[in-house]
Design an enzyme around this catalytic site. Sequence first.
Site, PDB file in Angstrom:
ATOM      1  N   LYS A  23     -73.195  17.203 -50.810  1.00 44.97           N
ATOM      2  CA  LYS A  23     -72.554  18.452 -50.382  1.00 44.97           C
ATOM      3  C   LYS A  23     -73.240  19.682 -50.975  1.00 44.97           C
ATOM      4  O   LYS A  23     -73.379  20.691 -50.312  1.00 44.97           O
ATOM      5  CB  LYS A  23     -71.077  18.432 -50.780  1.00 44.97           C
ATOM      6  CG  LYS A  23     -70.272  17.407 -49.989  1.00 44.97           C
ATOM      7  CD  LYS A  23     -68.808  17.588 -50.287  1.00 44.97           C
ATOM      8  CE  LYS A  23     -68.133  16.258 -50.425  1.00 44.97           C
ATOM      9  NZ  LYS A  23     -66.799  16.271 -50.919  1.00 44.97           N
ATOM     10  N   HIS A 241     -86.564  14.812 -65.893  1.00 45.96           N
ATOM     11  CA  HIS A 241     -87.063  16.151 -65.589  1.00 45.96           C
ATOM     12  C   HIS A 241     -88.065  16.698 -66.620  1.00 45.96           C
ATOM     13  O   HIS A 241     -89.140  17.163 -66.264  1.00 45.96           O
ATOM     14  CB  HIS A 241     -85.906  17.149 -65.497  1.00 45.96           C
ATOM     15  CG  HIS A 241     -84.895  16.819 -64.446  1.00 45.96           C
ATOM     16  ND1 HIS A 241     -85.226  16.306 -63.222  1.00 45.96           N
ATOM     17  CD2 HIS A 241     -83.542  16.943 -64.424  1.00 45.96           C
ATOM     18  CE1 HIS A 241     -84.130  16.141 -62.498  1.00 45.96           C
ATOM     19  NE2 HIS A 241     -83.095  16.508 -63.212  1.00 45.96           N
TER      20      HIS A 241
HETATM   21  C1  BG6 Z   1     -79.684  17.293 -62.495  1.00 44.93           C
HETATM   22  C2  BG6 Z   1     -78.933  16.808 -63.691  1.00 44.93           C
HETATM   23  O1  BG6 Z   1     -80.638  16.337 -62.116  1.00 44.93           O
HETATM   24  O2  BG6 Z   1     -80.335  18.520 -62.799  1.00 44.93           O
HETATM   25  C3  BG6 Z   1     -77.931  17.862 -64.127  1.00 44.93           C
HETATM   26  O3  BG6 Z   1     -78.241  15.588 -63.374  1.00 44.93           O
HETATM   27  C4  BG6 Z   1     -78.602  19.195 -64.326  1.00 44.93           C
HETATM   28  O4  BG6 Z   1     -77.257  17.428 -65.311  1.00 44.93           O
HETATM   29  C5  BG6 Z   1     -79.443  19.573 -63.114  1.00 44.93           C
HETATM   30  O5  BG6 Z   1     -77.610  20.182 -64.576  1.00 44.93           O
HETATM   31  C6  BG6 Z   1     -80.254  20.838 -63.340  1.00 44.93           C
HETATM   32  O6  BG6 Z   1     -80.919  21.165 -62.150  1.00 44.93           O
HETATM   33  P1  BG6 Z   1     -81.300  22.646 -61.741  1.00 44.93           P
HETATM   34  O7  BG6 Z   1     -81.954  22.527 -60.403  1.00 44.93           O
HETATM   35  O8  BG6 Z   1     -80.037  23.420 -61.744  1.00 44.93           O
HETATM   36  O9  BG6 Z   1     -82.266  23.156 -62.763  1.00 44.93           O
END
Ligand code: BG6
Length: 463
Positions: A23, A241
Site C-alpha cells: 500500500k 541497506h
Molecule cells: C526499510 C526498513 O527497508 O527501510 C525500515 O525495513 C526503514 O525499517 C526503511 O525505516 C527506510 O527506508 P527509506 O526509504 O525511508 O530510507
Amino acid sequence: MTEPGTPAPHVVVLFGANGDLAKRMIYPALARLGAAGRLPAAYAVVGTGRHDVDDYAGVISESIADSTDGENTDLAERATFQTSDADDGADLAKAVQEAEQKVAAEAGVDVDDVRRLVYLSVPPGSMTDIVAMLGREGITDRARLVVEKPFGLDLETSRELDAALKDVVHEDEVFRVDHFLGKEAVQNVLALRFANRLFGTLWHRDHVESVHIDVPETLELEGRGSFYETVGCLRDMVTTHLSQILGFVALDPPADLTAEAVRDAKAAVFQALRPFSKEHAVFGQFDGYRDDDDVDDDSEVETLVALTAYVDNERWRDVPFHLRTGKAMADDRRTVTVRFREPEPALFGSTGDGGHPHELVLDLSDDAKVAVEVRGKRPGPELEVAPATLTLDYADDFPDDDPLAAYERILLDVFHGDQLLFARADEVDRLWQVGQPLLEDPPQTQTYEPGSWGPTPPWEHTA
Ligand code: BG6
C-alpha cells in the site's frame, strides 16, 4: 540501469497485496510508472495473500490517491485478488493463467510472450515455502521473482531460501530488492566516482581517512513490533541497506556498467569485508520499545546499531567505515561522508582552519545533495583559510528532470530484467557470513532515550 522503452506485456503477481509495503510503496510506484507511460501497454495485477480482501480495487485506489498528481491510471481496474497459501496455490495458478490470456489478447501476442513478475512481499519465515509452491504450481514459468529483504534470518535460513529459489528459477530471474539501491542518490555514487577524475583518483586509503554511513531515523515502530522482534535492526538495516551502500562506495572500478561487472565489483568488496565484531559494535534499544503490544516484555532486540567495519583490501585496508542507524533517534538522515586526510605538506597548519574537516558529504535522502566541504581563503589581508562548501543540489541543478522514487526504479528495472541494482546470491551469502558473529554473540543492548543520539558509538570510545 534501464534504457527507456516499453516493457513486454506482463502479469504482476503480488504476495502481500493487502500489506503495508504494497500500500505504501508498490501500488503508488506502479501508478506513477503508469502515469509516466513506463508500464507495459498491456498488463494485469493479480494480488494474493492468505486472507480474502473485500474490495481490492478500493484498496489500490486508496493507496494511489495521492501519487499521480491527478493523472489517470487504470491500475485498480487491471487488478484482481485471489487467496493462496504455501500449501495450496492451485486457484492462484488458474487466476494467473486467466489474467495472462486477457493480457495476451489485449496485446495481440501469444500467451507465451506474456511475462510474469512475481513479487514476494512476505515475512522472511514464509518466503521459502511460498517459493516452493510457486514452482509446484508452474507459476514460475516465464517469471521473474522479486524478493524483499531480509533474505532469510541467518546464514542457514538464507541458504535454504536460496536453494528454494534456485530449484524453481535461474539466478538471472531473481531480483533481491534492497530499495536503498533504487535511490537516485545512491546511483549517483557511481556517477561521481567514475565520471569525475576529481573524486575517482582520491578514492583510496592514501587519501581517505574514514567513511561514515549514517542513517538515523526519528520514526519508531509504526506497527511493526512483531517484525522488529523477529528481525531487529542489524538484519533490517545493517547487513542489508547500509552494507549495500558500503558496497557501492567501496567497489573497485568495474570493467563496465553492466549488471554483471558492477555486481562482481561489489561482491569483491563483501568478500574483503571483515566479519563484524562485538568489540567494534554497539547495540541500543529505545526506551518504550518493550511497551509495544507485539514486543516481549524482556526483549533484548536492538533498534539501533553503530559499528565500525573494515574492508581488508589494497584500496581500503585500515580505513574505518563507521555505520550507524536506529529508530526513535534525534534526526532523520541518510548520509555518506568521505573524510579526506590532511594535505601534505600542511602549509596552512596541520588542521587547516582549526579542525573543520575536509570531506565529501552525499545526502541520499529524497532531497538529494552532494556537498564538498573544503577550505578556501578567507577574504581579506591575511593568507588564512576558512571552511566553505561546494554544493550540488539536485532539485536546483536539474529542475526539469523527474527523479524516480526508489520503488519506481526497482519495479521498472524488474520489468526490463536489469539486475544491476539488485543483490546477487553470493553477495547476500557473504553479508550473512559477515553479520553472523554479531547474530551469535551480540553486544549487550543499551537503552537510549527516544529522540536522542543513542549510546556512544564505538568509534567515539576509541577516539
Ligand atoms: C526499510 C526498513 O527497508 O527501510 C525500515 O525495513 C526503514 O525499517 C526503511 O525505516 C527506510 O527506508 P527509506 O526509504 O525511508 O530510507
